[in-house]
Design an enzyme around this catalytic site. Structure first.
Site, mmCIF file in Angstrom:
data_model
loop_
_atom_site.group_PDB
_atom_site.id
_atom_site.type_symbol
_atom_site.label_atom_id
_atom_site.label_comp_id
_atom_site.label_asym_id
_atom_site.label_seq_id
_atom_site.Cartn_x
_atom_site.Cartn_y
_atom_site.Cartn_z
ATOM 1 N N HIS A 33 -1.771 -7.872 2.466
ATOM 2 C CA HIS A 33 -1.722 -8.479 3.798
ATOM 3 C C HIS A 33 -2.778 -7.929 4.746
ATOM 4 C CE1 HIS A 33 0.409 -5.389 6.394
ATOM 5 N NE2 HIS A 33 0.627 -4.881 5.201
ATOM 6 N N THR A 54 10.960 -6.711 -11.876
ATOM 7 C CA THR A 54 10.511 -8.073 -12.140
ATOM 8 C C THR A 54 9.200 -8.354 -11.409
ATOM 9 O OG1 THR A 54 12.793 -8.820 -12.383
ATOM 10 C CG2 THR A 54 11.139 -10.511 -11.939
ATOM 11 N N GLY A 109 0.796 -1.215 0.000
ATOM 12 C CA GLY A 109 0.000 0.000 0.000
ATOM 13 C C GLY A 109 0.828 1.264 0.000
ATOM 14 N N THR A 110 1.970 1.240 0.667
ATOM 15 C CA THR A 110 2.818 2.428 0.731
ATOM 16 C C THR A 110 3.296 2.826 -0.653
ATOM 17 O OG1 THR A 110 3.540 2.039 3.012
ATOM 18 C CG2 THR A 110 4.995 3.346 1.615
ATOM 19 N N CYS A 123 2.597 1.695 11.240
ATOM 20 C CA CYS A 123 3.047 2.280 9.981
ATOM 21 C C CYS A 123 4.290 3.138 10.159
ATOM 22 C CB CYS A 123 1.936 3.117 9.360
ATOM 23 S SG CYS A 123 1.214 4.311 10.495
ATOM 24 N N ASN A 178 -7.364 3.872 9.260
ATOM 25 C CA ASN A 178 -6.734 2.678 9.822
ATOM 26 C C ASN A 178 -6.721 2.661 11.341
ATOM 27 O OD1 ASN A 178 -4.821 4.842 8.936
ATOM 28 N ND2 ASN A 178 -3.391 3.696 10.220
#
Length: 383
Positions: A202, A238, A68-69, A327, A152
């Site tokens: 996650h 990749t 998400g970051t 976080c 959050n």
């Protein structure tokens, strides 16, 4: 075994995600032209289609990230940089004081470097973001608004569709961090009419290390990194085939049981909140309307309890919970979100997930009912 009520920080991988990761962990490079590489690329593209279906987006709009970051940074920095290049002058960005650091930190970094003019809209006391107050911060040079779908920490849910509709009339793109929302709320890019959206696997039963940036085609975005040009040239690197496959599997499972999970977590969280509020000097933070609050979150504040003593006592009792959010660096500092909302007392976030049970709630109430009076009296807490 410890009891986890910190699913907002991370939730265990679902069996479907574990199986997909194991199957494709040793996949070939998905950009290689040989047969093994093309098999891996097929896995990636099928995962992209499944993720797109899960969030109501076009597969062409889905970019896989490390979490998400990165997805938030890609939207905030990428859109601002592209707008600055297009306009030939410093653009304007609007966000809010209750955003995740993955949005606020890059926004302030850009502002400190003189690359954007920034307005940070204060929240309501319940942690929600007022649409009219956000619109009042707009300027003629505003190129992006970033408002999270659900907070959050307090679990406050924002009216993203209403904000998006107002911004559409003004031709201003909207980005939303939906990391906390996806597990229990119907997230629909098309219905919400947002231009950019961030998810992290996650948080809904996928593995750590993979996320999703939904970036509407036609939205100019500068890449954060340069290299082989994979993923539309917006995100080089990749493809993490195993992680991507696991992310899609977790998304499928989360969507399939979302309604049942939301109902179950609402029942558990209501019982948890009722038990905590039976104690003296305890307040529940966040919206009073259950529809404006995530079913997974119970955020409370205790009067007369030392924060450090509470954290230590919870660790000794093997009850995993959070006084803020996972976080930052782990430093014991005050939460900017709670400060912005004017929350007083010692905060505690208890968050539930797909593995949560009545036994987890029972254990949390047992521990806190015992600990809180003893901490207030100054009695020693023995693990």
């Amino acid at each position: 075994m410890p009891t986890s009520l910190d699913h907002a920080a991370t939730t265990p991988p679902r069996p479907e995600a574990r199986a997909a990761l194991t199957r494709w962990l040793e996949a070939a490079n998905a950009s290689s032209p040989h047969a093994a590489g093309q098999d891996a690329r097929t896995v990636v593209e099928e995962a992209r289609e499944r993720v797109a279906a899960a969030v109501g987006a076009s597969p062409h709009d889905v970019v896989f990230t490390s979490g998400g970051t990165e997805a938030d940074n890609l939207a905030v920095k990428g859109v601002v940089w592209a707008a600055g290049r297009r306009l030939g002058r410093t653009p304007h960005l609007v966000t809010t004081a209750v955003e995740h650091p993955a949005v606020l930190a890059p926004a302030r970094w850009l502002a400190d470097r003189g690359e954007v003019h920034l307005d940070v809209v204060p929240p309501s006391a319940d942690g929600t973001v007022d649409v009219d107050r956000t619109l009042a911060a707009l300027r003629p040079d505003t190129v992006l608004v970033s408002v999270m779908a659900a907070n959050n920490e307090m679990g406050s849910v924002n009216d993203i569709p209403a904000l998006a509709a107002a911004l559409r009339d003004r031709a201003i793109p909207l980005h939303t961090d939906a990391v906390q929302a996806f597990a229990t709320l119907h997230v629909d890019v098309a219905a919400w009419d947002v231009d950019a959206l961030a998810l992290s696997a996650h948080k809904f039963g996928g593995p750590q290390g993979v996320g999703i940036a939904v970036l509407r085609r036609g939205l100019p975005v500068e890449p954060l990194t340069h290299g082989g040009g994979q993923d539309r040239g917006v995100r080089s690197g990749t493809f993490a085939t195993g992680l991507i496959a696991a992310c899609a599997a977790a998304g499928d499972a989360a969507v399939a049981d979302r309604a049942d999970l939301r109902a179950r977590l609402r029942r558990l969280s209501d019982r948890l909140a009722e038990g905590l509020l039976a104690l003296d000097g305890v307040r529940r933070n966040g919206p009073g309307d259950p529809e404006r609050r995530l079913a997974s979150h119970v955020h409370v504040a205790f009067d007369g309890v030392d924060p450090s003593a509470l954290a230590l006592a919870l660790d000794r009792a093997e009850l995993i919970a959070s006084s803020g959010s996972a976080c930052g660096s782990g430093a014991a500092t005050a939460s900017p979100v709670l400060e912005a909302c004017g929350v007083v007392g010692t905060p505690l976030r208890l968050s539930l997930g797909w593995t949560s049970t009545d036994a987890d709630v029972d254990r949390a109430l047992e521990v806190l009912t015992d600990l809180v009076p003893r901490l207030r009296s100054g009695a020693a807490v023995v693990g």
